[in-house]
Structures are given as C-alpha cells and as structure tokens.
Write an enzyme that holds these catalytic residues in place. Structure first.
Site, PDB file in Angstrom:
ATOM      1  N   CYS A  34       0.830  -1.218   0.000  1.00 18.20           N
ATOM      2  CA  CYS A  34       0.000   0.000   0.000  1.00 18.20           C
ATOM      3  C   CYS A  34       0.857   1.256   0.000  1.00 18.20           C
ATOM      4  O   CYS A  34       0.360   2.351  -0.239  1.00 18.20           O
ATOM      5  CB  CYS A  34      -0.957   0.012   1.185  1.00 18.20           C
ATOM      6  SG  CYS A  34      -0.130   0.052   2.774  1.00 18.20           S
ATOM      7  N   CYS A 103      -2.792  -2.868   8.353  1.00 16.63           N
ATOM      8  CA  CYS A 103      -2.438  -1.555   8.913  1.00 16.63           C
ATOM      9  C   CYS A 103      -2.040  -1.702  10.384  1.00 16.63           C
ATOM     10  O   CYS A 103      -1.121  -1.031  10.853  1.00 16.63           O
ATOM     11  CB  CYS A 103      -3.611  -0.591   8.790  1.00 16.63           C
ATOM     12  SG  CYS A 103      -4.481  -0.690   7.205  1.00 16.63           S
TER      13      CYS A 103
HETATM   14 FE1  FES Z   1      -1.707   0.142   4.207  1.00 13.56          FE
HETATM   15 FE2  FES Z   1      -3.497   1.017   5.852  1.00 13.56          FE
HETATM   16  S1  FES Z   1      -3.758   0.654   3.747  1.00 13.56           S
HETATM   17  S2  FES Z   1      -1.400   0.723   6.231  1.00 13.56           S
END
Ligand code: FES
Length: 142
Positions: A34, A103
C-alpha cells in the site's frame, strides 16, 4: 458502519502524534503493497517507555492503530511493549475490517523496530528471534 467509534475517534483525534527530538529509539516501517509508512519514537527511562510519538504517512486505519498502540505502550516496560500484538490493538479498537488488518501489523512492527533501534543504540543484547518477523523494517535501508 464499517469502522467502530473507537477507530473513528483515534483517526480523527490521534494521540501522541509528532516527532521526538531526543528519542532513545526510532522505528520506521513500511508496507510495500500500500506504500504506507510509519515512524515511531520512544523515550526509555529505567526500562520503561516514558514517552512515545508517531508519524504516519498512511491510511486512516494506520493512523488509528498507531495512535492506539502508542497509548497501549506508554508507561509500560519494554518487555510489555514487545508483547503488544496487532491483534490486541485491533481488539482495543473494537475491530477493523479484514482488508485493514495489515495496517495494525504496521503499528506492531513500528513499536518493535523502535525497541530494536533502542537496543542497538545502547548495545543491549537481545534475542534476535524476537525480531525475525520484522520483514518491513526500513531502519536497515538507510
Ligand atoms: Fe496500508 Fe493502511 S492501507 S497501512
């Protein structure tokens, strides 16, 4: 409601945000998928985490989980901080959607990376096994 009230609260009013100039340990971790990055600063006095701050260039769940993680380790011993699991953070926030669990993993890893940095800086011997899952640690890449 996708997010619990606690998640929304920690996202909108994150605790312990900022930089720490005189940190004893700094952990920087990132998730390659991400692209989110998290930095955690700890101050250690007599084996106790007396202060903690974090910054994250990340999503709302990264902010909420790192905020909760800082509250959970502040005032605790280093050993207790190392035992903080992402699961415990998620539980303390009354849950996260499944696709946001990673996360919370980032928050756990940031705490561990900060402790490892503290150990390294102070030449404190530690069991390397404790940090073997720390695959996202970015401290090494500087
Ligand atoms: Fe990667 Fe939240 S989407 S840390």
């Amino acid at each position: 409601m996708l997010y619990s009230e606690k998640v929304m609260d920690h996202f909108q009013n994150p605790r312990n945000v900022g930089k720490m100039e005189d940190a004893d340990g700094i952990g920087e971790v990132g998730n390659a998928k991400c692209g989110d990055i998290m930095k955690m600063y700890i101050k250690v006095e007599d084996g106790i985490i007396s202060d903690v701050k974090f910054n994250t260039f990340g999503c709302g769940s990264a902010i909420a989980t790192s905020s909760m993680a800082t509250e959970m380790i502040k005032g605790k011993s280093i050993d207790e901080a190392l035992q903080l699991s992402n699961k415990a953070v998620v539980e303390a926030l009354d849950g996260l959607p499944t696709n946001k669990i990673h996360c919370s993993v980032l928050a756990e890893e940031a705490v561990k990376a900060a402790v490892k940095d503290y150990y390294d800086k102070n030449n404190i011997a530690y069991d390397k096994e404790l940090f073997k899952d720390d695959v996202h640690n970015m401290n090494e890449h500087k």
